[in-house]
Scaffold this motif. Structure first.
Motif, PDB file in Angstrom:
ATOM      1  N   ASP A  46       0.807  -1.216   0.000  1.00 16.48           N
ATOM      2  CA  ASP A  46       0.000   0.000   0.000  1.00 16.48           C
ATOM      3  C   ASP A  46       0.844   1.272   0.000  1.00 16.48           C
ATOM      4  OD1 ASP A  46      -0.287   1.048   3.227  1.00 16.48           O
ATOM      5  OD2 ASP A  46       0.500  -0.947   2.826  1.00 16.48           O
ATOM      6  N   VAL A  47       0.281   2.335  -0.572  1.00 14.49           N
ATOM      7  CA  VAL A  47       0.997   3.602  -0.744  1.00 14.49           C
ATOM      8  C   VAL A  47       1.256   4.300   0.598  1.00 14.49           C
ATOM      9  CG1 VAL A  47      -0.991   5.124  -1.128  1.00 14.49           C
ATOM     10  CG2 VAL A  47       1.198   5.602  -2.265  1.00 14.49           C
ATOM     11  N   ILE A  79       3.972  10.133  -7.817  1.00 12.86           N
ATOM     12  CA  ILE A  79       3.072   9.012  -7.562  1.00 12.86           C
ATOM     13  C   ILE A  79       2.547   8.487  -8.896  1.00 12.86           C
ATOM     14  CG2 ILE A  79       2.466   9.738  -5.224  1.00 12.86           C
ATOM     15  CD1 ILE A  79      -0.201  10.775  -6.306  1.00 12.86           C
ATOM     16  N   ASP A  81      -0.446   6.918  -9.315  1.00 16.73           N
ATOM     17  CA  ASP A  81      -1.904   6.866  -9.410  1.00 16.73           C
ATOM     18  C   ASP A  81      -2.480   8.078  -8.685  1.00 16.73           C
ATOM     19  OD1 ASP A  81      -4.632   6.308  -9.289  1.00 16.73           O
ATOM     20  OD2 ASP A  81      -4.342   4.202  -8.746  1.00 16.73           O
ATOM     21  N   ASP A  84      -4.142   7.915  -5.309  1.00 18.36           N
ATOM     22  CA  ASP A  84      -3.343   7.777  -4.084  1.00 18.36           C
ATOM     23  C   ASP A  84      -2.975   9.120  -3.455  1.00 18.36           C
ATOM     24  OD1 ASP A  84      -3.330   5.001  -4.188  1.00 18.36           O
ATOM     25  OD2 ASP A  84      -1.416   4.906  -5.273  1.00 18.36           O
ATOM     26  N   ALA A  87      -4.093   9.871   0.229  1.00 14.62           N
ATOM     27  CA  ALA A  87      -3.385   9.025   1.197  1.00 14.62           C
ATOM     28  C   ALA A  87      -1.953   9.519   1.398  1.00 14.62           C
ATOM     29  CB  ALA A  87      -3.388   7.568   0.737  1.00 14.62           C
ATOM     30  N   LYS A 117       4.915   2.746  -5.828  1.00 11.46           N
ATOM     31  CA  LYS A 117       3.785   3.650  -5.995  1.00 11.46           C
ATOM     32  C   LYS A 117       4.162   5.098  -5.739  1.00 11.46           C
ATOM     33  CE  LYS A 117       0.653   0.019  -4.703  1.00 11.46           C
ATOM     34  NZ  LYS A 117      -0.739  -0.142  -4.954  1.00 11.46           N
TER      35      LYS A 117
END
Length: 128
Positions: A46-47, A79, A81, A84, A87, A117
């Motif tokens: 996960d980011v 990043i 995406d 994201d 977050a 990521k």
């Protein structure tokens, strides 16, 4: 003060011919920081945890160079995406909220490895 190179021991540094950080006088330039835990070379999925690992690495190399995270004056976030971003901003706020360096976030097509990521680079200036 002479130029000093700092490494995290990542095999990528030697292979690609770069340093995690370069200390030059009152400035520290930290680059190529991705979400690996460099003690295990494990990348979280996960980011959020990747971003936390980035800041852990940044804090470690800054400390080794005689700097503190509070010395950061510039940050660039890459990043893969746009979804994201919130977050990542949350972790940035936890880490740099009171410091508030000049910052840029870029959405990129990809990083070196598909599991990456986020990548962060910072510039710090030693406070006198």
């Amino acid at each position: 003060m002479s130029r000093r190179l700092i490494s995290t021991g990542s095999p990528f540094e030697k292979a690609a011919g770069y340093s995690r950080a370069v200390i030059d006088g009152d400035f520290a330039f930290v680059a190529g920081t991705t979400g690996y835990d460099y003690s295990t070379m494990v990348m979280p999925v996960d980011v959020v945890n990747q971003t936390r690992n980035c800041f852990k690495t940044i804090d470690t190399v800054l400390s080794e160079g005689g700097f503190a995270i509070t010395d950061v004056v510039r940050a660039t976030y890459y990043i893969t995406d746009a979804a994201d971003a919130d977050a990542v901003f949350g972790v940035c706020g936890e880490t740099l909220g009171d410091i508030r360096p000049a910052s840029t976030i870029l959405i990129v097509a990809g990083l070196l490895k598909p599991e990456m990521k986020i990548e962060i680079e910072v510039t710090a200036k030693r406070r006198t």
